[in-house]
Scaffold this active site. Sequence first.
Site, PDB file in Angstrom:
ATOM      1  CE  LYS A  54      -3.762  -2.585   2.001  1.00 12.06           C
ATOM      2  NZ  LYS A  54      -4.376  -3.187   3.181  1.00 12.06           N
ATOM      3  CD  GLN A  98      -3.761  -5.001   6.333  1.00 10.40           C
ATOM      4  OE1 GLN A  98      -3.556  -4.047   5.599  1.00 10.40           O
ATOM      5  NE2 GLN A  98      -4.426  -6.069   5.923  1.00 10.40           N
ATOM      6  CG  ASP A 121     -10.379  -1.210   4.504  1.00 14.39           C
ATOM      7  OD1 ASP A 121     -10.060  -1.534   3.340  1.00 14.39           O
ATOM      8  OD2 ASP A 121      -9.803  -1.617   5.517  1.00 14.39           O
TER       9      ASP A 121
END
Length: 294
Positions: A54, A98, A121
């Site tokens: 990322k 995460q 997300d």
Amino acid sequence: MAAQRIEGKPVAEQIKSEVREGVAQLIRDKGVRPGLGVILVGDDPASQTYVNSKGKACADLGMHSETIRMSADSSEAVVLAQVAAWNADPRIHGILVQMPLPKHINEQRVIEAIDPRKDVDGFHPVNVGRLVIGMECLRPCTPAGIQELLVRSGNDPAGKHVVVIGRSNIVGKPIANILLQKAKGANAVVTIAHTGMKDISHLIRQADILIAAVGRPESITGAMLKPGCVVIDVGINRITDPSSPRGYRNVGDVHFASAAEVASAITPVPGGVGLMTIAMLMQNTLQAARRLSC
Ligand code: NAP
């Protein structure tokens, strides 16, 4: 006739190059460089790999990125404090924590602490709700990537019967909600299958587009499919393989060779859906930055 292989790489590259242009334009027009903040708790090797990718993708597309690595015994309060700091930080437009988090941290509480405008997300209940009722929102990356793969490979879901196997909050439910919207690149009739029904073979057989998000290696074979259907294989399952130097290989939920003989198009694993997630995360971060700088 051999099935069309729907490759993730060219579609992901195309999206990243659009994002790169969008980033340059936002910097030119508004002096705003999109920024992504990533929190990693613990030292799970797979999560570390994702987080590194990322950061690299951000650098490659001209975005700002910050990664905070915390030890596995970090408290929930410390994670929430970092989220709060980035919620208030004008250089950060997207926040990603995460998953999975260590068991002592409540994932849902962390998700809900993220400013929904920065929830790249797409897991915050505000974004989930907006998705369901067809409002503009930040959408979960893997499902959004599946829609891009379908549309950009010439397999528009409009008017098709899509059968999604799996009802998780990260894949099954959001892809079903994306594809049933009365909107461009969607407008499908969607059935969601799960373990609540013992035998789902008649549903699979009816699918014009089958989306497998099951987590069971090669459990769907060509013999189960409707001839000419399109197969999107979301599964990533590690199976032992003594012939591989690593001792394992990744396979999908679909048995590729037999399915490719029946389907008109199919995504490979690896090389299909898996390559879309980071591209869509970059797109979401740009989208969040555009909105926040309006
Ligand atoms: P999950 O949370 O374990 O959900 C699996 C779903 O499949 C559940 O809803 C389950 O039903 C259903 N299911 C399992 N066995 C079934 C059966 N025999 N018949 C019908 N339904 C069945 O998994 P997930 O997080 O959605 O992930 C699914 C797969 O996609 C995994 O292999 C994962 O690694 C992969 N994945 C890939 C990406 C990516 O490419 N970037 C991202 C996320 C996930 P119940 O709800 O009834 O238990």
